[in-house]
Design a protein around this motif. Structure first.
Motif, PDB file in Angstrom:
ATOM      1  N   TYR A 196       0.838  -1.196   0.000  1.00 25.79           N
ATOM      2  CA  TYR A 196       0.000   0.000   0.000  1.00 25.79           C
ATOM      3  C   TYR A 196       0.880   1.255   0.000  1.00 25.79           C
ATOM      4  CZ  TYR A 196      -3.592   3.319   1.354  1.00 25.79           C
ATOM      5  OH  TYR A 196      -4.448   4.392   1.387  1.00 25.79           O
ATOM      6  N   SER A 197       1.966   1.227   0.763  1.00 27.30           N
ATOM      7  CA  SER A 197       2.889   2.378   0.810  1.00 27.30           C
ATOM      8  C   SER A 197       3.497   2.629  -0.560  1.00 27.30           C
ATOM      9  CB  SER A 197       4.014   2.146   1.802  1.00 27.30           C
ATOM     10  OG  SER A 197       3.533   2.049   3.100  1.00 27.30           O
ATOM     11  N   LYS A 198       3.873   1.576  -1.276  1.00 30.41           N
ATOM     12  CA  LYS A 198       4.452   1.725  -2.611  1.00 30.41           C
ATOM     13  C   LYS A 198       3.434   2.333  -3.569  1.00 30.41           C
ATOM     14  CE  LYS A 198       8.007  -1.814  -2.451  1.00 30.41           C
ATOM     15  NZ  LYS A 198       8.515  -3.058  -3.013  1.00 30.41           N
ATOM     16  N   ARG A 199       2.194   1.886  -3.467  1.00 27.80           N
ATOM     17  CA  ARG A 199       1.147   2.447  -4.352  1.00 27.80           C
ATOM     18  C   ARG A 199       0.929   3.937  -4.037  1.00 27.80           C
ATOM     19  NH1 ARG A 199      -2.204  -2.374  -3.274  1.00 27.80           N
ATOM     20  NH2 ARG A 199      -3.375  -0.982  -1.908  1.00 27.80           N
ATOM     21  N   LEU A 200       0.913   4.262  -2.750  1.00 23.59           N
ATOM     22  CA  LEU A 200       0.745   5.671  -2.356  1.00 23.59           C
ATOM     23  C   LEU A 200       1.903   6.529  -2.872  1.00 23.59           C
ATOM     24  CD1 LEU A 200      -0.645   5.781   1.289  1.00 23.59           C
ATOM     25  CD2 LEU A 200      -1.721   6.613  -0.762  1.00 23.59           C
ATOM     26  N   GLU A 201       3.112   5.973  -2.734  1.00 28.27           N
ATOM     27  CA  GLU A 201       4.289   6.706  -3.186  1.00 28.27           C
ATOM     28  C   GLU A 201       4.218   6.950  -4.680  1.00 28.27           C
ATOM     29  OE1 GLU A 201       9.136   6.151  -3.125  1.00 28.27           O
ATOM     30  OE2 GLU A 201       7.902   4.833  -1.900  1.00 28.27           O
ATOM     31  N   PHE A 255       1.729   9.651  -5.258  1.00 25.19           N
ATOM     32  CA  PHE A 255       2.297  10.936  -4.852  1.00 25.19           C
ATOM     33  C   PHE A 255       3.245  11.438  -5.921  1.00 25.19           C
ATOM     34  CE2 PHE A 255       5.518  13.425  -2.574  1.00 25.19           C
ATOM     35  CZ  PHE A 255       4.707  14.422  -2.093  1.00 25.19           C
ATOM     36  N   LYS A 256       4.080  10.585  -6.485  1.00 28.60           N
ATOM     37  CA  LYS A 256       5.010  10.989  -7.538  1.00 28.60           C
ATOM     38  C   LYS A 256       4.255  11.403  -8.784  1.00 28.60           C
ATOM     39  CE  LYS A 256       9.040   8.395  -6.102  1.00 28.60           C
ATOM     40  NZ  LYS A 256       9.968   7.330  -6.399  1.00 28.60           N
ATOM     41  N   ASP A 257       3.173  10.700  -9.088  1.00 28.38           N
ATOM     42  CA  ASP A 257       2.363  11.060 -10.254  1.00 28.38           C
ATOM     43  C   ASP A 257       1.725  12.444 -10.045  1.00 28.38           C
ATOM     44  OD1 ASP A 257       2.916   8.781 -11.715  1.00 28.38           O
ATOM     45  OD2 ASP A 257       1.102   7.706 -11.091  1.00 28.38           O
ATOM     46  N   ILE A 258       1.252  12.671  -8.850  1.00 28.87           N
ATOM     47  CA  ILE A 258       0.613  13.963  -8.548  1.00 28.87           C
ATOM     48  C   ILE A 258       1.683  15.059  -8.597  1.00 28.87           C
ATOM     49  CG2 ILE A 258      -0.518  15.314  -6.754  1.00 28.87           C
ATOM     50  CD1 ILE A 258      -1.973  12.839  -5.929  1.00 28.87           C
ATOM     51  N   GLU A 259       2.836  14.809  -8.083  1.00 27.91           N
ATOM     52  CA  GLU A 259       3.921  15.785  -8.093  1.00 27.91           C
ATOM     53  C   GLU A 259       4.350  16.125  -9.530  1.00 27.91           C
ATOM     54  OE1 GLU A 259       7.900  14.919  -6.359  1.00 27.91           O
ATOM     55  OE2 GLU A 259       6.931  15.768  -4.594  1.00 27.91           O
TER      56      GLU A 259
END
Length: 164
Positions: free
Chosen positions: A146-151, A154-158
């Motif tokens: 789940y942390s990897k998916r969130l990361e 987050f990178k996509d949003i950034e």
């Protein structure tokens, strides 16, 4: 002329014929007596009556050999019984040894069973902890995924915010 038979002469001839037959029979048996020397009945045996020495020697030899045979039979039977006795004693000793060993094994098994019963609550606790650790490990893997998916999100949003 008619011949007249003399009864006295006939009796003499019969007796001579009998003597010749008896002599022939005695020479075959080798016995100095006329007729058989031993009777099948023991009651007719006379100790002082002379008998055939050859027959006596053969009878003595027969009795001696029979005695030796019976002695050897008894000796071998006695040896067999001694061997069986020795085998029985060895078997008893072996079974006594096996009984001692099996008693020792039974005592050890009882001791181990008692120790296992004492350890059973601790072992049950260890099993519960192992189950909890397994569940915690699964939860940790899920959290890592789940942390990897969130990361990644987050990178996509950034990237999206920088590109705008």
């Amino acid at each position: 002329m008619t011949s007249v038979k003399d009864p006295l002469r006939e009796d003499v001839q019969i007796e001579q014929s009998y003597m010749e037959n008896s002599a022939d029979h005695n020479s075959r048996c080798g016995s100095p007596k006329r007729g058989t020397t031993l009777s099948t009945s023991t009651s007719s045996f006379e100790a002082l009556d002379p008998h055939d020495p050859n027959l006596s020697r053969l009878a003595n030899t027969m009795f001696q050999k029979t005695g030796e045979y019976l002695q050897e039979e008894l000796t071998s039977t006695h040896a067999d019984y001694r061997l069986l006795e020795r085998l029985n004693k060895e078997t008893i000793a072996k079974y006594t040894e096996l009984k001692t060993i099996s008693s020792s094994v039974a005592q050890s098994l009882d001791s181990l069973n008692e120790k296992y019963k004492k350890l059973q609550p601790i072992l049950d606790n260890i099993n519960e902890i192992d189950d909890s650790v397994t569940k915690l490990e699964q939860a940790a893997y899920k959290l890592a995924a789940y942390s990897k998916r969130l990361e990644m999100k987050f990178k996509d949003i950034e990237k999206d915010t920088k590109s705008k």
